[in-house]
Design a protein around this motif. Structure first.
Motif: not given
Length: 315
Positions: A94, A98, A106-108, A122, A129-130
């Motif tokens: 992650l 970035r 940034v999506i997980l 997270l 992540a966003d």
């Protein structure tokens, strides 16, 4: 679309291997954490499809998985601190995302086992992540997990942490497939699409038994997951099939959605796909599932983004 191999070095010098898929003008990047007894290559077609719609993707292999894993380590995280190491590996991916794609979300996406690694990561690194997408996840059933832990500890004492126990295999994948008796194969629980099931069974990097050590790490990691400790403004999206035994045929994942929402996380969405089994990205309605995930990704684009955005489904 450009595809490049990814190699990162972990804190213990383990090499994290994967692939970066980059469209010409990426609007967001989706990091994919795969499930147990599979590998990142199974997500390549989906990553290429995302690229056609302006979403970059990074896939990688967890420890004990993938073509670069030695036969002696297949199905095993580590002899020590396995859960810490797999969650730290994900954090490093992650962080790399970035750096590689500055200025975009940034999506997980975590699938099954990867969904629990994602939640744990997270929980420790809330800003890594966003947004978080959980595929084929389940509630944290503490009584059941504690019972499993007791059994696993006993198996480790008798057979060792690297032993691949048929007992644990039968209590997991074997039990899941009993939902679909009479079954055509041992993996019918994965998908209604027989071609996808057969491809999984034919893949030497799929369907292997995991070690007592990995199972112990996974159960301990799951027991540590607590949505009350999550970043409250982290958007979380859950989806599963109604016929996924891992998600307790929709009931367990529904309870997990409510737990996250009741923990004070401000934006939580949820969707069940009727008739879907465990691998919704390999299901007979895969186009619908892909469009759903794309809509989720697009819902996190900056409002000034020039591309037309699709409203993400909510519950």
């Amino acid at each position: 679309m450009h595809e490049h191999p990814l190699t990162l070095t972990s804190e213990d010098d383990h090499l994290i291997k994967g692939t970066t898929f980059t469209p010409d003008r990426p609007q967001a990047v989706l990091v994919i954490a795969h499930g147990m007894a599979e590998h990142n290559g199974r997500y390549a077609d989906f990553a290429r499809w995302l690229g056609q719609h302006g979403i970059a993707a990074i896939t990688f292999n967890h420890r004990g998985h993938g073509p670069d894993c030695s036969p002696k380590d297949l199905g095993h995280y580590s002899d020590r601190d396995g859960w810490h190491k797999v969650t730290d590996d994900l954090h490093r991916v992650l962080t790399h995302a970035r750096q590689q794609f500055p200025g975009i979300p940034v999506i997980l996406l975590g699938h099954s086992m990867g969904s629990f690694i994602a939640q744990s990561c997270l929980q420790q690194h809330g800003n890594a992540a966003d947004a978080l997408i959980l595929s084929a996840t389940n509630r944290i059933n503490k009584p059941e997990l504690l019972a499993y832990r007791t059994l696993i500890i006993g198996l480790k004492k008798v057979f060792g942490k690297r032993h691949q126990s048929p007992i644990l295999a039968n209590l997991s994948f074997g039990r899941f497939n009993k939902r679909f008796v009479p079954a055509r194969t041992d993996a019918d629980w994965l998908s209604r699409d027989p071609d996808q099931v057969d491809a999984y069974l034919a893949d030497p990097l799929c369907g292997f038994n995991c070690t007592n050590g990995l199972w112990h790490d996974l159960v301990q990691g799951m027991l540590s997951i607590n949505p009350r400790a999550w970043r409250k403004d982290l958007p979380v999206h859950l989806f599963a099939g109604t016929d996924d035994p891992v998600a307790e045929m929709g009931k367990g994942v529904t309870r997990h959605f409510r737990t996250i929402r009741n923990a004070g996380v401000k934006r939580v969405t949820f969707r069940l796909f009727n008739g879907g089994r465990h691998e919704m990205l390999n299901e007979t309605n895969v186009e619908e599932v892909r469009e759903y995930i794309l809509a989720l990704c697009q819902s996190h684009l900056p409002k000034e983004a020039p591309e037309k955005q699709t409203t993400a489904p909510t519950a």
